[in-house]
Motif scaffolding. Structure first.
Motif, PDB file in Angstrom:
ATOM      1  N   LEU A   1       0.861  -1.171   0.000  1.00 24.35           N
ATOM      2  CA  LEU A   1       0.000   0.000   0.000  1.00 24.35           C
ATOM      3  C   LEU A   1       0.900   1.225   0.000  1.00 24.35           C
ATOM      4  CD1 LEU A   1      -2.517  -1.214   2.721  1.00 24.35           C
ATOM      5  CD2 LEU A   1      -3.090  -0.793   0.339  1.00 24.35           C
TER       6      LEU A   1
ATOM      7  N   LEU B   1      -0.508  -4.368   6.953  1.00 20.21           N
ATOM      8  CA  LEU B   1      -1.967  -4.362   6.871  1.00 20.21           C
ATOM      9  C   LEU B   1      -2.566  -5.339   7.876  1.00 20.21           C
ATOM     10  CD1 LEU B   1      -4.736  -3.776   5.524  1.00 20.21           C
ATOM     11  CD2 LEU B   1      -4.151  -5.491   3.800  1.00 20.21           C
TER      12      LEU B   1
ATOM     13  N   SER C   1      -7.915  -4.654   0.918  1.00 18.97           N
ATOM     14  CA  SER C   1      -7.606  -3.224   0.914  1.00 18.97           C
ATOM     15  C   SER C   1      -7.459  -2.718  -0.513  1.00 18.97           C
ATOM     16  CB  SER C   1      -6.313  -2.962   1.696  1.00 18.97           C
ATOM     17  OG  SER C   1      -5.207  -3.547   1.027  1.00 18.97           O
TER      18      SER C   1
ATOM     19  N   VAL D   1      -5.853   1.095  -2.612  1.00 12.96           N
ATOM     20  CA  VAL D   1      -5.394   2.481  -2.595  1.00 12.96           C
ATOM     21  C   VAL D   1      -6.251   3.271  -3.572  1.00 12.96           C
ATOM     22  CG1 VAL D   1      -3.496   4.035  -3.162  1.00 12.96           C
ATOM     23  CG2 VAL D   1      -3.032   1.927  -1.913  1.00 12.96           C
TER      24      VAL D   1
ATOM     25  N   TYR E   1      -6.272   5.227   1.806  1.00 11.20           N
ATOM     26  CA  TYR E   1      -6.432   3.782   1.892  1.00 11.20           C
ATOM     27  C   TYR E   1      -7.903   3.445   2.150  1.00 11.20           C
ATOM     28  CZ  TYR E   1      -1.331   3.306   2.817  1.00 11.20           C
ATOM     29  OH  TYR E   1       0.042   3.338   2.760  1.00 11.20           O
TER      30      TYR E   1
ATOM     31  N   TYR F   1       3.919   6.918   6.227  1.00  8.63           N
ATOM     32  CA  TYR F   1       2.459   7.024   6.285  1.00  8.63           C
ATOM     33  C   TYR F   1       2.017   8.001   7.373  1.00  8.63           C
ATOM     34  CZ  TYR F   1      -2.476   5.779   6.663  1.00  8.63           C
ATOM     35  OH  TYR F   1      -3.848   5.837   6.693  1.00  8.63           O
TER      36      TYR F   1
ATOM     37  N   LEU G   1      -8.134   7.432   6.235  1.00  6.80           N
ATOM     38  CA  LEU G   1      -8.430   6.030   5.918  1.00  6.80           C
ATOM     39  C   LEU G   1      -9.933   5.792   5.932  1.00  6.80           C
ATOM     40  CD1 LEU G   1      -6.652   2.853   7.064  1.00  6.80           C
ATOM     41  CD2 LEU G   1      -9.068   3.075   7.622  1.00  6.80           C
TER      42      LEU G   1
ATOM     43  N   CYS H   1      -4.498  -6.904  -1.162  1.00  5.26           N
ATOM     44  CA  CYS H   1      -4.438  -5.558  -1.717  1.00  5.26           C
ATOM     45  C   CYS H   1      -4.973  -5.635  -3.141  1.00  5.26           C
ATOM     46  CB  CYS H   1      -3.005  -5.042  -1.700  1.00  5.26           C
ATOM     47  SG  CYS H   1      -2.821  -3.412  -2.430  1.00  5.26           S
TER      48      CYS H   1
END
Length: 579
Positions: A432, A444, A467, A469, A478, A509, A521, A553
């Motif tokens: 991510l 994650l 997840s 992006v 995210y 991050y 998020l 992801c």
């Protein structure tokens, strides 16, 4: 299925051979590379780089100097020629009898990988090695069986006439597979017709039923992945009364409609067994929230076995619930491209599990990960790695992969004699990232585990997650997709969302969130059954139920999966953690 004669298994001899090989890991590696190059000396790919059978003074140095590191992208045109029916020696010096299809969950598209007789022999060698070490710790009886949740998807024939199937399908359909399993006392409870059923839902039901019919002989319970084990026993919670009725009356459920499966299972179920039915009923009714279900059903089981590392770690907690006091033993380390390492310390928990590289399965190099993330270091050999290093695995095998970057990041934990012991960390391409942030699959998972603790206070669990992006917003942010086991109030879910956001402790991050170059998020809670729809999508692409891995992801290239997730959102929350 044709069957090879069953070889006598000698546990001590297998371990001694492994010990000898690993004490001489460097020489075994040199010899393995030499054999690979000699067997494939007519391969067009190798000749293009000036490699002619490895018959030089130093074939190892020549190989590394002349043949480049590649990914599946560079090899794709060569493999496509093979799929299309070109029988010239493209990547290998010998014909390739089949092509394996990867699950495709990482990149949104399956990869084609050559599958050869040597890879099948490697598979059986690894199974024997791992079983020897497991059996030394957890001995099983000669008449023992394994309840194996294995599924063979269909092979199809390409337009070029080449059989194509998942790696597991190519293994299970190989005539040597069954004999190999019998030699290590791992005969499956289910008839072949169940394993090869075109309907995976009917096959799962029959695996459960078969296991119970052989319950006293079941010595261990196996699925390739922890997800498959959890899914199997979640399914059992829903169908157990129907299974009990089948056993009581000796009549198979009407849900089994595949003729070959119905015939095979009806033979197993030919005689009514009200006593067994009553035993299973009482066991199920006596359990508290299904804790200890596996040992309750299979009183002589010694352990539960499957891949429990990497993307499978999120299922370990639920699997422990079902397993009770039974040990969870991590399956060995490999991929569709081939096997790499065996679990020779089976008593270690899944969280601590390491895998010792088997030096003759291929020629292995390791690409150290740059600590700064800038530039790449030179790959090092199997015996040159250093404890504590994180590296990407590079594999050269008998089936036409040369200096192939696997995409797996592993950590060197130690050595077994002179071969490294690895711990799987993550898939390199599952990161991510929006700008300077870099969060792996492991990051994650840790974030989700942290947030799930808040949910567990409400007696609710995260069934599965993924997840994405989202760069369609400014700034990008995210998205975490959750499917949860029950309903709770919005305040709890908002807390979970904030906890997810704070759970990503990567410095890039956190600083980006604080200065708002990465947006808040977003947590999207999904309808129940959404991740089952994702699995059905991949099964429809030809993935095996036993080989399936949930994509952690979802990239934009995985458009259909993203569509399924986005169309099944029940509610959404945005983090206020950095406000």
């Amino acid at each position: 299925m044709l069957e090879k004669k069953v070889e006598t298994f000698n546990m001590n001899r297998v371990i001694d051979e492994f010990d000898e090989m690993t004490r001489n890991a460097d020489q075994v590696q040199k010899q393995t590379l030499k054999e690979i190059l000699h067997k494939n000396k007519s391969a067009i790919y190798l000749r293009n780089f000036g490699i002619d059978g490895g018959d030089t003074t130093d074939p190892e140095e020549d190989f590394k100097a002349l043949v480049p590191l590649v990914t599946d992208f560079e090899l794709e045109p060569y493999i496509k020629r093979m799929v299309d029916g070109d029988t010239s020696p493209i990547l290998t010096g010998h014909p390739v009898p089949a092509i394996s299809l990867s699950s495709g969950t990482s990149q949104g598209r399956p990869k084609f990988v050559p599958f050869t007789d040597e890879l099948m022999e490697n598979t059986l060698q690894l199974f024997r090695t791992a079983f020897a070490f497991r059996n030394r710790e957890f001995p099983i009886d000669d008449n023992g069986r394994a309840l194996q949740f294995i599924f063979s998807s269909k092979q199809y024939i390409s337009t070029g006439g080449v059989p194509i199937g998942t790696a597991t399908t190519n293994v299970y359909r190989n005539p040597n597979f069954k004999a190999g399993m019998r030699s290590i006392q791992s005969l499956c409870c289910s008839p072949d017709e169940v394993i090869f059923s075109p309907d995976v839902h009917q096959a799962l039901y029959c695996h459960l039923l078969s296991g119970i019919l052989f319950r006293d002989q079941v010595q261990y319970v196996f699925a390739p992945f922890a997800h498959g084990l959890v899914h199997a026993f979640r399914t059992f919670e829903q169908v157990w009364e129907e299974i009990v009725t089948n056993i009581k009356h000796g009549l198979l459920s009407s849900r089994i409609t595949v003729p070959s499966v119905r015939t095979a299972m009806s033979k197993l179920l030919a005689v009514p067994n009200p006593e067994l039915a009553e035993t299973i009923r009482n066991k199920c009714l006596s359990l508290s929230n299904w804790y200890g279900l596996i040992p309750a059903l299979f009183p002589n089981a010694k352990y539960v076995y499957g891949i429990m590392t990497g993307s499978m770690e999120p299922y370990v907690k639920k699997l422990r619930h079902y397993a009770g006091d039974l040990p969870l033993v991590s399956h060995d380390y490999g991929s569709s491209e081939g096997w790499i390492a065996a679990n020779v310390t089976p008593r270690l928990s899944p969280e601590e599990a390491t895998f010792a590289v088997i030096p003759n399965l291929g020629y292995f190099e390791f690409l150290p990960m740059s600590e700064t993330g800038e530039g790449e270091q030179e790959p090092v050999g199997l015996t040159e790695v250093k404890i504590g290093q994180e590296c990407e695995v590079v594999i050269t095998n008998y089936a036409g992969l040369y200096r192939y970057r696997l995409g797996d990041v592993v950590k060197i934990i130690g050595f077994y004699n002179k071969t490294p012991q690895l711990k799987f960390i993550c898939r390199r391409n599952l990161i991510l990232s929006i700008n300077i942030d870099k969060n792996t699959e492991r990051d994650l998972q840790l974030s989700v585990e942290s947030a799930a603790k808040r949910l567990s206070e409400e007696k609710i669990e995260v069934i599965d997650f993924s997840s994405h992006v989202d760069l369609s917003t400014e700034p990008g942010h995210y998205i975490i997709f959750w499917e949860i086991s029950g309903e709770t109030n919005e305040d709890v879910l908002q807390d979970c969302c904030n906890c997810l956001d704070k759970g990503f402790i990567d410095a890039g991050y956190m600083s980006s969130r604080k200065c708002k170059t990465i947006g808040a998020l977003e947590l999207r809670v999904l309808e129940k059954g959404t991740f089952k729809k994702v699995q059905e999508h991949f099964l429809g692409l030809g993935s095996s139920a036993g080989q399936f891995k949930m994509p952690r992801c979802v990239k934009p290239s995985n458009a259909k999966v993203l569509q399924i997730l986005c169309e099944n959102v029940v509610c959404r929350f945005f983090s206020t953690a950095f406000e």
